[in-house]
Enzyme design. Structure first.
Site, PDB file in Angstrom:
ATOM      1  N   LYS A   1       0.778  -1.290  -0.078  1.00 51.17           N
ATOM      2  CA  LYS A   1       0.251  -0.034  -0.386  1.00 51.17           C
ATOM      3  C   LYS A   1       0.972   1.287   0.203  1.00 51.17           C
ATOM      4  O   LYS A   1       0.562   2.654  -0.310  1.00 51.17           O
ATOM      5  CB  LYS A   1      -0.606   0.006   1.044  1.00 51.17           C
ATOM      6  CG  LYS A   1      -1.782  -1.222   1.130  1.00 51.17           C
ATOM      7  CD  LYS A   1      -2.234  -0.977   2.659  1.00 51.17           C
ATOM      8  CE  LYS A   1      -2.367  -1.064   3.583  1.00 51.17           C
ATOM      9  NZ  LYS A   1      -1.466  -2.558   4.030  1.00 51.17           N
TER      10      LYS A   1
ATOM     11  N   ARG B   1      -9.562   0.559   7.969  1.00 53.15           N
ATOM     12  CA  ARG B   1      -9.121  -0.772   9.071  1.00 53.15           C
ATOM     13  C   ARG B   1     -10.279  -1.712   9.631  1.00 53.15           C
ATOM     14  O   ARG B   1     -10.482  -2.652  10.422  1.00 53.15           O
ATOM     15  CB  ARG B   1      -8.576  -0.867   9.935  1.00 53.15           C
ATOM     16  CG  ARG B   1      -7.211  -0.676   8.943  1.00 53.15           C
ATOM     17  CD  ARG B   1      -5.977  -0.750   9.967  1.00 53.15           C
ATOM     18  NE  ARG B   1      -4.616  -1.213  10.055  1.00 53.15           N
ATOM     19  CZ  ARG B   1      -3.591  -0.764   9.017  1.00 53.15           C
ATOM     20  NH1 ARG B   1      -3.457   0.195   8.682  1.00 53.15           N
ATOM     21  NH2 ARG B   1      -2.352  -1.628   9.414  1.00 53.15           N
TER      22      ARG B   1
ATOM     23  N   ARG C   1      11.387  -5.704   5.011  1.00 53.74           N
ATOM     24  CA  ARG C   1      11.691  -4.470   4.965  1.00 53.74           C
ATOM     25  C   ARG C   1      12.765  -4.207   6.063  1.00 53.74           C
ATOM     26  O   ARG C   1      13.142  -4.049   7.256  1.00 53.74           O
ATOM     27  CB  ARG C   1      11.006  -4.627   5.218  1.00 53.74           C
ATOM     28  CG  ARG C   1       9.978  -2.777   5.541  1.00 53.74           C
ATOM     29  CD  ARG C   1       8.409  -2.309   5.522  1.00 53.74           C
ATOM     30  NE  ARG C   1       8.197  -2.593   5.855  1.00 53.74           N
ATOM     31  CZ  ARG C   1       6.340  -2.581   6.931  1.00 53.74           C
ATOM     32  NH1 ARG C   1       5.585  -1.980   5.654  1.00 53.74           N
ATOM     33  NH2 ARG C   1       5.816  -3.312   7.997  1.00 53.74           N
TER      34      ARG C   1
ATOM     35  N   ARG D   1      11.058  -1.157  11.336  1.00 53.90           N
ATOM     36  CA  ARG D   1      10.196  -1.095  12.124  1.00 53.90           C
ATOM     37  C   ARG D   1       9.933  -2.208  13.787  1.00 53.90           C
ATOM     38  O   ARG D   1       9.682  -3.647  13.633  1.00 53.90           O
ATOM     39  CB  ARG D   1       8.707  -0.889  11.423  1.00 53.90           C
ATOM     40  CG  ARG D   1       8.584   0.495  10.613  1.00 53.90           C
ATOM     41  CD  ARG D   1       6.929   0.561   9.720  1.00 53.90           C
ATOM     42  NE  ARG D   1       5.960  -0.449  10.191  1.00 53.90           N
ATOM     43  CZ  ARG D   1       5.368  -0.506   9.762  1.00 53.90           C
ATOM     44  NH1 ARG D   1       4.807   0.343   8.466  1.00 53.90           N
ATOM     45  NH2 ARG D   1       3.931  -1.070  10.013  1.00 53.90           N
TER      46      ARG D   1
ATOM     47  N   ARG E   1      -0.553  -9.306  13.655  1.00 52.42           N
ATOM     48  CA  ARG E   1      -1.305  -8.137  12.511  1.00 52.42           C
ATOM     49  C   ARG E   1      -1.920  -9.001  11.433  1.00 52.42           C
ATOM     50  O   ARG E   1      -2.598  -8.367  11.164  1.00 52.42           O
ATOM     51  CB  ARG E   1      -0.257  -6.912  11.610  1.00 52.42           C
ATOM     52  CG  ARG E   1       0.646  -6.079  12.356  1.00 52.42           C
ATOM     53  CD  ARG E   1       2.007  -5.199  12.265  1.00 52.42           C
ATOM     54  NE  ARG E   1       2.278  -5.299  11.449  1.00 52.42           N
ATOM     55  CZ  ARG E   1       3.132  -5.091  10.243  1.00 52.42           C
ATOM     56  NH1 ARG E   1       3.971  -5.794  10.467  1.00 52.42           N
ATOM     57  NH2 ARG E   1       2.744  -4.332   9.235  1.00 52.42           N
TER      58      ARG E   1
HETATM   59  P1  AP5 Z   1       5.156  -1.835   1.895  1.00 51.54           P
HETATM   60  O1  AP5 Z   1       4.392  -0.821   0.320  1.00 51.54           O
HETATM   61  O2  AP5 Z   1       5.766  -0.833   2.809  1.00 51.54           O
HETATM   62  O3  AP5 Z   1       3.833  -2.892   2.108  1.00 51.54           O
HETATM   63  P2  AP5 Z   1       2.749  -2.125   3.272  1.00 51.54           P
HETATM   64  O4  AP5 Z   1       1.366  -2.194   2.804  1.00 51.54           O
HETATM   65  O5  AP5 Z   1       2.685  -0.448   3.173  1.00 51.54           O
HETATM   66  O6  AP5 Z   1       2.600  -2.745   4.772  1.00 51.54           O
HETATM   67  P3  AP5 Z   1       2.556  -2.275   6.147  1.00 51.54           P
HETATM   68  O7  AP5 Z   1       2.987  -2.614   7.043  1.00 51.54           O
HETATM   69  O8  AP5 Z   1       2.811  -0.253   6.133  1.00 51.54           O
HETATM   70  O9  AP5 Z   1       0.937  -1.816   6.131  1.00 51.54           O
HETATM   71  P4  AP5 Z   1       0.012  -1.939   7.788  1.00 51.54           P
HETATM   72  O10 AP5 Z   1      -1.160  -1.945   7.175  1.00 51.54           O
HETATM   73  O11 AP5 Z   1       0.264  -3.507   8.637  1.00 51.54           O
HETATM   74  O12 AP5 Z   1       1.097  -0.930   8.592  1.00 51.54           O
HETATM   75  P5  AP5 Z   1       0.509   0.598   8.459  1.00 51.54           P
HETATM   76  O13 AP5 Z   1       1.504   1.608   9.123  1.00 51.54           O
HETATM   77  O14 AP5 Z   1      -0.768   0.626   7.701  1.00 51.54           O
HETATM   78  O15 AP5 Z   1       5.912  -3.070   1.156  1.00 51.54           O
HETATM   79  C1  AP5 Z   1       5.719  -3.672   2.458  1.00 51.54           C
HETATM   80  C2  AP5 Z   1       7.320  -4.049   1.513  1.00 51.54           C
HETATM   81  O16 AP5 Z   1       7.207  -4.826  -0.073  1.00 51.54           O
HETATM   82  C3  AP5 Z   1       8.962  -3.324   1.469  1.00 51.54           C
HETATM   83  O17 AP5 Z   1       9.879  -3.088   1.641  1.00 51.54           O
HETATM   84  C4  AP5 Z   1       8.467  -2.924  -0.304  1.00 51.54           C
HETATM   85  O18 AP5 Z   1       9.768  -1.678  -0.521  1.00 51.54           O
HETATM   86  C5  AP5 Z   1       8.573  -3.969  -0.588  1.00 51.54           C
HETATM   87  N1  AP5 Z   1       7.891  -4.048  -1.220  1.00 51.54           N
HETATM   88  C6  AP5 Z   1       6.132  -3.498  -1.789  1.00 51.54           C
HETATM   89  N2  AP5 Z   1       5.794  -3.601  -3.125  1.00 51.54           N
HETATM   90  C7  AP5 Z   1       6.440  -4.916  -3.964  1.00 51.54           C
HETATM   91  C8  AP5 Z   1       6.274  -5.895  -4.762  1.00 51.54           C
HETATM   92  N3  AP5 Z   1       5.980  -5.260  -5.846  1.00 51.54           N
HETATM   93  N4  AP5 Z   1       7.500  -6.384  -5.180  1.00 51.54           N
HETATM   94  C9  AP5 Z   1       8.706  -6.741  -4.106  1.00 51.54           C
HETATM   95  N5  AP5 Z   1       9.054  -5.983  -2.685  1.00 51.54           N
HETATM   96  C10 AP5 Z   1       7.714  -4.850  -2.540  1.00 51.54           C
HETATM   97  O19 AP5 Z   1      -0.105   0.613   9.839  1.00 51.54           O
HETATM   98  C11 AP5 Z   1       0.607   0.360  11.454  1.00 51.54           C
HETATM   99  C12 AP5 Z   1      -0.070  -0.011  12.511  1.00 51.54           C
HETATM  100  O20 AP5 Z   1      -0.554   0.918  13.067  1.00 51.54           O
HETATM  101  C13 AP5 Z   1      -1.498  -1.106  12.739  1.00 51.54           C
HETATM  102  O21 AP5 Z   1      -0.794  -2.397  13.336  1.00 51.54           O
HETATM  103  C14 AP5 Z   1      -2.182  -0.373  13.889  1.00 51.54           C
HETATM  104  O22 AP5 Z   1      -1.501  -0.589  15.004  1.00 51.54           O
HETATM  105  C15 AP5 Z   1      -1.911   1.138  13.451  1.00 51.54           C
HETATM  106  N6  AP5 Z   1      -2.533   2.034  11.845  1.00 51.54           N
HETATM  107  C16 AP5 Z   1      -2.881   2.104  10.946  1.00 51.54           C
HETATM  108  N7  AP5 Z   1      -3.859   2.521  10.713  1.00 51.54           N
HETATM  109  C17 AP5 Z   1      -4.760   2.372  11.771  1.00 51.54           C
HETATM  110  C18 AP5 Z   1      -5.821   2.742  11.752  1.00 51.54           C
HETATM  111  N8  AP5 Z   1      -6.605   3.203  10.221  1.00 51.54           N
HETATM  112  N9  AP5 Z   1      -6.990   2.251  12.329  1.00 51.54           N
HETATM  113  C19 AP5 Z   1      -6.178   1.641  14.022  1.00 51.54           C
HETATM  114  N10 AP5 Z   1      -4.966   1.251  14.052  1.00 51.54           N
HETATM  115  C20 AP5 Z   1      -4.295   1.907  12.360  1.00 51.54           C
HETATM  116 MG    MG Z   2       2.237   0.917   4.774  1.00 51.78          MG
END
Ligand code: AP5
Ligand code: MG
Length: 211
Positions: free
Chosen positions: A13, A86, A125, A157, A168
């Site tokens: 994402k 979410r 990552r 992270r 997660r």
């Molecule tokens: P990346 O692009 O970082 O993936 P992502 O989908 O953004 O993964 P996240 O871990 O950020 O998602 P998440 O939803 O768990 O965490 P968030 O920060 O939103 O890609 C991942 C890896 O793959 C990278 O190394 C990248 O380079 C690689 N990659 C990407 N595309 C690729 C490809 N095509 N081929 C190969 N490699 C590739 O949330 C974190 C925490 O915050 C949550 O757990 C929760 O506690 C809180 N939180 C966030 N939003 C909310 C909400 N709305 N409500 C309540 N709590 C929330």
């Molecule tokens: Mg992300």
């Protein structure tokens, strides 16, 4: 028109939202990044949030929406929501917020990726903290060499340990997958295959946005 980008942890994402921001001039709002910035500020709210993120759980819907409202109302650009909504309650709150602000949701796109591959990506990552305090993720558009050249500090992270990643995913299956059904029922839902190289996923996203 605003866009919601959905997908499991590690689905890509953040990577794709950043590319769409650069290419199409959207404002990319990652709720994970917004929360991590609050933690980095050292505020009391940030300390409360850190405890929840470090468990891999979700911040309460009310707290999330109230933090987000300030960010959303501060921009006139079209928005890509990354990692929000979410829960179904957040999806309903988003609808209300957008109506209040005179905005409209155009698409809710899921980047679909098998769990095994997402776990593999998250386990390797890396992030880079620049001397300015800005955090960049290592990937095709910002490499390890870029991090070194800018005297950045590499880190992982806190929620990217194997135990946190498993938790997660269980939170995702239980609380976030129902959001997909929610958007299917509105006709806004589309899916792209995330199990391809970054450019192919990006091209597929652009194609969906043109429909
Ligand atoms: P990346 O692009 O970082 O993936 P992502 O989908 O953004 O993964 P996240 O871990 O950020 O998602 P998440 O939803 O768990 O965490 P968030 O920060 O939103 O890609 C991942 C890896 O793959 C990278 O190394 C990248 O380079 C690689 N990659 C990407 N595309 C690729 C490809 N095509 N081929 C190969 N490699 C590739 O949330 C974190 C925490 O915050 C949550 O757990 C929760 O506690 C809180 N939180 C966030 N939003 C909310 C909400 N709305 N409500 C309540 N709590 C929330
Ligand atoms: Mg992300």
């Amino acid at each position: 028109m605003d866009i919601v980008l959905m997908g499991a942890p590690g689905a890509g994402k953040g990577t794709q939202a950043a590319k769409l921001e650069n290419a199409l001039g959207f404002k990319h709002i990652s709720t994970g990044d917004v929360l991590r910035a609050e933690i980095a500020s050292g505020s009391e709210l940030g300390n409360q949030i850190a405890a929840v993120i470090d468990r891999g759980d979700l911040i309460s819907d009310e707290m999330m929406v109230s933090i987000l409202k300030n960010v959303v109302s501060g921009t006139d650009k079209n928005i890509i929501f990354d990692g929000f909504p979410r829960t179904v309650a957040q999806a309903e709150m988003l609808n209300n917020m957008l109506v209040q602000l005179g905005r409209k949701l155009g698409k809710a796109i899921e980047i679909a990726l098998p769990e095994e591959e997402a776990v593999r990506r998250l386990s390797s990552r890396k992030q880079c903290k620049l001397p300015s305090g800005e955090v960049r993720q290592i990937g095709p558009d910002f490499t390890l060499a870029d991090c070194q050249a800018q005297r950045g500090e590499l880190f992982t992270r806190t929620d990217d340990t194997p135990e946190h990643i498993r938790h997660r995913f269980s939170v995702y299956h239980k609380q976030t997958e129902p959001v997909i059904c929610f958007y299917r029922s509105t006709g806004l839902y589309a899916e792209v295959n995330g199990n391809a190289d970054c450019q192919k996923v990006f091209d597929d996203l652009l194609a969906v946005l043109k429909q």
